[in-house]
Design an enzyme around this catalytic site. Structure first.
Site, short mmCIF file in Angstrom:
data_model
loop_
_atom_site.label_atom_id
_atom_site.label_comp_id
_atom_site.label_asym_id
_atom_site.label_seq_id
_atom_site.Cartn_x
_atom_site.Cartn_y
_atom_site.Cartn_z
N TRP A 14 0.81 -1.22 0.00
CA TRP A 14 0.00 0.00 0.00
C TRP A 14 0.85 1.27 0.00
CZ3 TRP A 14 -0.06 3.87 3.61
CH2 TRP A 14 -1.05 4.84 3.45
N ASP A 15 1.96 1.26 0.73
CA ASP A 15 2.81 2.45 0.80
C ASP A 15 3.68 2.50 -0.45
OD1 ASP A 15 4.55 4.50 1.31
OD2 ASP A 15 4.97 3.93 3.38
N ASP A 16 3.23 3.28 -1.41
CA ASP A 16 3.90 3.34 -2.71
C ASP A 16 5.34 3.83 -2.62
OD1 ASP A 16 1.53 2.52 -3.83
OD2 ASP A 16 0.89 4.51 -4.44
N THR A 17 5.67 4.54 -1.54
CA THR A 17 7.03 5.09 -1.44
C THR A 17 8.05 4.01 -1.11
OG1 THR A 17 6.94 5.61 0.93
CG2 THR A 17 6.08 7.26 -0.59
#
Length: 1086
Positions: A739-742
């Site tokens: 979920w955390d694209d970074t």
């Protein structure tokens, strides 16, 4: 675009208009400047001479249309007189950059300031979002013999390259800035003055924000001054910026001197004056026009904003002056929630953008006019603008005295020159129309000139605009080179109004024809005017709407229906605030669902597979809209790839089917499966499993002729998940991320061997749900148990801290990443596995308690929870472990770690364990009067969801060194990008279903409120499954339900951590409208 003069030196090219204005600057396909400009706009790349007279500073631009301009094969020359100065500027190009040779004479003290806007990425990337690309440009400042030099490096790879540019001078530079906000200031929208150029010195600080623009200040000159500014570009700089390139003087000496051939000077037909700003409105006017004001926002005794009883939002000019993010609104017509792909949408801005990005359906492709590319209103030809013409001077309507907006209209009130001028933009409910009306309260006649920058496609200047003019009516069609033609061939926009003349840029200057894509509508002097545009996607235009006031009531009522007639009552103002929030977040959920784009993120048009499975799906789940949920399930599953069983990261949900991003993160495949369990539990609609739907062919990106039942689609996806388990485990491979694209892995080794603990928890939750509701539940129960066993074995066996990731290389011992024992990233704690493992009931009570201890101690801050206990390490933007987390130079959005979506999931986890602080946590991220809850919150627009809370660090290094200030609340926190997010939908889902605890299944209503005792007596009206419910919440020692005065026999639902929800069979509701008292247990926490 026409008439451009291109200068080319090997891979470097620049294009100018004959009158000297720069259009663009490129190195191969890398766009070095930020915006393709037209000659009617304020120039972003500029040199100013600043006269220092006593305590005052007067500024004069040198690269202006007033200059005498000449060209040769090496560059362009500007000569002229401005104020008390005579000047010449020669811009010389070479294969790697440019020099500005500047000479100024004047009988006083002065200095020079050079401004250079930066794109520094492939043109398509820059034009997709200037602010986003600015966030990834790293600035490195060095000081040497010639003072300051600024290097800028693009940290996001551009086709495996990292473009860079060095900006400096061959004479002494004594000051600099790296972001346009440090030059223009937020008040520019009102004053049209570059505020910090009126200061003696530039700020000389590295500010990594969203308006990439390097500025250099020379030392003072007396009477005569000469300098040489330069830009030196590099196509690929793999390493972080370090020592600057030194041999500039040698490069300069190799450029041959050649005479310049005089060019055509554009002669303006009309003088363009400063924009009109509305005067401060009087208290008496406000009292007369808005006597009933809700949730007033004040600062230092001054009123900044409020809401009306009808939930419109009203803003004073004084607030707009202070904001980096200008007030804006995305207007929608009445959305057909079952068929959202034909939604009419338009964006308005308080600063005088009256109708921009008008789209019929697809927000990228089916676009009639252009969007704003700059937050300070520096570029004033975008969208639809209105000038007042007085004595051959044109003055743009800018920031009004007061701005009002609702979901389908915006109104600008200009107190000016003894009059009140009102401009209103309105979208109609069903007829695909937009009206822009102008009215003078005093009956004064004004000659109006309206400009509209037509695109008929994604970007201005990209495609031919095809139009037909007949009897004053203009009809716009897709041109032969437009992708619209084969997809929506019937799309047209039709314009009429009270204008007297239709022309183009020649109204300003005949030499500007064809440069800006403008249609110019000229109105005869009058006290009122109307401009009307109507769209159609099918064969015929709809019947026009005649009564706009009645139209607005229809749209307002549609939001009551959309939100299941939801309404709260309580003696405190908290109910009032949340009623406003429900209205506006329902609107912003619709934007995400039906017209995907935002204010800062103006491009979109697609559904992210994981995003639509959350925001819109969860909103319609909370409000009980079974028909939309069913359609969503089938639509999402029809976009599954037939050969892999996976989904694209995102896909266009209309007829532009082939436009999608094939590669997806490791968690994306789980979300469509998760909504199956949620839908089946709520609806009991087992028949949907036998619905036959197509797949998508991954090669052609089209729907297959072959269909499979929904159950077959589900089984294919589960097989794919099993095939991606790490060898010998039931733990999903991380793949391209979660979920955390970074935190996408920086290299193939990490991608191959990493496991996301969050994805594992989500997968467990999904398998448990499938086990409960699918015909062969035993299989999924076994899968769930295997996942749980391996989670315990690898993640929590020898530690009470769930690691963010597991590194599981074959033949080697498992390694925890983002964990107190992690010496590689030096990040100790990650939020989302801690919350998702509780939401999914993957961990036991002891581990759940430990999770919340960690969150409270290390991740909870005054403005909400953060994704990690420390920021990812930043070293000039070069990636070691993660991509964007280590590349972004700006400390904002996910990189700044307070991403509001994750905070909402924290609220969900709090409700799961019965923690009554969940209610307060809803308030912490609510933009309405946020400073009352978060004292260090900076001002922000009050009616828009903000996707992140960004600590106001100047750059990543300050953030790394001073991160503790966030916990202290000693640094301001700013609102991030607005509107476009799954956040509004999941916020409303958590409010209704988790915190108020109102849920339903096919045959029961479920009540599970997690409320603080001060909300004793809270009343809620909601209509679910055709049952109008009047609920009253009362705290008690034991939970119970009273319906129409009769206590009900109830059962408790399952909850691993506390006493479960109260279940009320729907058959017990003997009357359609029921008065229900929910007695919620005072002490029911883990």
């Amino acid at each position: 675009m026409t008439m451009l003069k291109e200068i080319k030196k090997a891979d470097l090219s620049a294009a100018f208009y004959p009158s000297g204005e720069l259009a663009w600057l490129k190195l191969k396909d890398i766009m070095l400047n930020q915006v393709i400009q037209n000659p009617l706009e304020n120039r972003l790349s500029q040199i100013y001479v600043r006269a220092h007279v006593g305590d005052k500073i007067e500024i004069y631009p040198l690269l202006s249309r007033d200059a005498e301009v000449g060209f040769n094969e090496n560059g362009v020359e500007y000569r002229g007189v401005v104020g008390p100065f005579r000047y010449s500027v020669q811009m010389h190009f070479h294969t790697r950059g440019w020099f500005y040779d500047v000479t100024v004479d004047g009988d006083l003290e002065f200095d020079l300031v050079y401004l250079q806007d930066l794109g520094l990425a492939e043109q398509a990337a820059v034009r997709t979002n200037e602010a986003y690309m600015s966030q990834y440009i790293d600035y490195h400042v060095t000081e040497g013999a010639t003072g300051f030099t600024v290097q800028a490096r693009q940290n996001q790879p551009q086709n495996e390259r990292f473009p860079a540019v060095q900006i400096g001078a061959l004479t002494k530079i004594v000051g600099y800035a790296t972001d346009g906000f440090d030059i223009y200031g937020t008040n520019y929208k009102l004053t049209s003055e570059l505020a910090n150029l009126k200061e003696k010195s530039l700020p000389s600080r590295v500010y990594q924000y969203e308006f990439a623009q390097i500025s250099l200040q020379t030392e003072l000159f007396t009477n005569h001054g000469e300098t040489i500014f330069y830009g030196y570009a590099t196509e690929n700089q793999p390493k972080a910026s370090g020592a600057p390139f030194e041999n500039l003087a040698e490069l300069k000496s190799n450029i041959s001197e050649q005479p310049y051939q005089p060019s055509t000077k554009a002669i303006l037909n009309k003088h363009i004056g400063t924009p009109i700003t509305g005067e401060t409105i009087s208290d008496s006017w406000l009292q007369e026009n808005f006597p009933d004001r809700i949730q007033e926002e004040q600062q230092n005794g001054a009123l900044l904003s409020f809401f009306t009883p009808n939930y419109a939002h009203v803003v004073m000019r004084e607030k707009e002056a202070e904001l980096e993010r200008p007030h804006g609104s995305i207007l929608l017509d009445k959305v057909d929630v079952l068929n959202p792909e034909a939604t009419l949408s338009a964006t308005t801005y308080m600063y005088g953008a009256f109708l921009s990005q008008l789209v019929a359906g697809n927000t990228n492709m089916n676009k009639w006019n252009s969007h704003a590319r700059n937050p300070l209103n520096i570029l004033q030809t975008s969208g639809l603008r209105i000038y007042i013409e007085l004595d051959s001077e044109l003055r743009l309507l800018g920031v009004p005295s007061v701005w009002e907006t609702s979901t389908n209209y915006s109104t600008w009130y200009y107190q000016w020159n003894g009059d009140l001028i009102t401009v209103q933009t309105t979208l109609t409910a069903d007829s695909k129309e937009a009206f822009v009306t102008v009215h003078s309260e005093k009956g004064h006649s004004y000659k109006l000139v309206l400009t509209n920058q037509v695109t008929m496609g994604t970007n201005e200047y990209d495609t031919t605009v095809k139009k037909e003019i007949k009897d004053g009516i203009v009809t716009y069609f897709p041109a032969e080179d437009s992708p619209i033609l084969e997809t929506y061939p019937a799309l047209q926009f039709r314009v009429d109004g009270t204008y007297n003349e239709l022309t183009d840029e020649r109204y300003f200057a005949k030499d500007y024809v064809g440069t800006a894509g403008l249609d110019v509508f000229v109105f005869e002097p009058s006290d009122k005017a109307t401009f009307h545009v109507q769209a159609k996607l099918s064969d015929e235009f709809s019947k026009p709407t005649e009564d706009l006031e009645a139209n607005n009531k229809v749209i307002r009522a549609s939001y009551d229906e959309l939100t299941a007639q939801f309404h709260l009552n309580h003696q405190s103002t908290t109910a009032e605030k949340l009623n406003l929030t429900v209205y506006w977040y329902a609107h912003q959920m619709l934007v995400h669902y039906a017209s995907p784009h935002g204010l800062e993120q103006y491009s979109g048009a697609a559904w992210g597979t994981r995003d639509v499975s959350q925001g819109p799906f969860e909103f319609f789940l909370a409000t009980g809209n079974k028909a939309v949920l069913r359609k969503l399930v089938l639509t999402i599953f029809s976009h599954q790839y037939q050969d892999t069983g996976d989904w694209p990261q995102w896909f266009m949900f209309d007829k532009y089917t082939s436009i999608q991003q094939e590669e997806s993160h490791g968690d994306v495949i789980v979300w469509p499966l998760k909504i199956i369990g949620d839908y089946l539990e709520m609806s009991g609609d087992a028949g949907i499993l036998e619905e036959a739907i197509p797949f998508v062919d991954r090669e052609s990106k089209t729907f297959t002729k072959e269909q499979g039942t929904l159950l077959e689609h589900i089984e294919l996806a589960v097989k794919t998940i099993e095939a991606r388990f790490m060898k010998g485990t039931a733990l999903s491979n991380y793949g391209d991320g979660d979920w955390d694209d970074t935190l996408q892995p920086a290299n193939a080794q990490l991608k191959k061997n990493m496991v996301s603990s969050w994805t594992v928890a989500l997968t467990y939750q999904t398998f448990k749900r499938l086990a409960a509701f699918l015909p062969v539940g035993e299989k999924y129960e076994t899968l769930a148990k295997n996942v749980q066993a391996d989670f315990a074995k690898y993640m929590t066996n020898d530690t009470d801290v769930i690691p963010g990731f597991l590194y599981l290389e074959e033949g080697k011992a498992p390694v925890w990443m983002i964990h107190p024992e992690d010496k590689e990233t030096n990040i100790k704690y990650r939020l989302i596995p801690l919350t998702r493992s509780v939401i999914s009931e993957l961990v036991d009570k002891k581990q759940a308690s430990r999770n919340f201890e960690i969150i409270g101690e290390h991740l909870l801050h005054p403005d909400g929870v953060r994704l990690m206990s420390e920021p990812a390490h930043y070293a000039g933007g070069v990636s070691t472990h993660f991509k964007r987390a280590e590349q972004a130079a700006n400390f904002g959005r996910e990189v700044g770690l307070q991403y509001v979506h994750a905070h909402i999931r924290y609220i969900e986890a709090l409700a799961k364990i019965g923690d009554k602080s969940a209610w307060h946590m809803l308030d912490v991220i609510n933009p309405i009067n946020i400073k009352e809850v978060v004292p260090n919150a900076a001002l922000r627009q009050s009616n828009t969801y903000f996707s992140s809370s960004d600590a106001a660090f100047l750059d990543r290094y300050q953030a790394q060194n001073e991160f503790g200030r966030v916990k202290e609340g000693s640094i301001p926190v700013k609102g991030g990008w607005r509107i476009y997010s799954s956040g509004p939908g999941i916020y409303l889902h958590q409010l209704i279903s988790s915190v108020l605890g109102i849920r339903q299944t096919e045959d029961a209503l479920i009540f599970d409120p997690i409320l603080p005792e001060e909300l004793d007596g809270l009343e809620c009206h909601i209509e679910l499954d055709n049952y109008p419910l009047d609920l009253t919440f009362e705290s008690a020692d034991e939970g119970s339900i009273v319906v129409n005065g009769e206590k009900q026999p109830v059962e408790n639902g399952a909850n691993l951590y506390r006493t479960g929800a109260l279940i009320l069979p729907k058959k017990n509701l003997t009357t359609k409208c029921s008065q229900i008292t929910i007695k919620f247990q005072k002490n029911n926490r883990l």
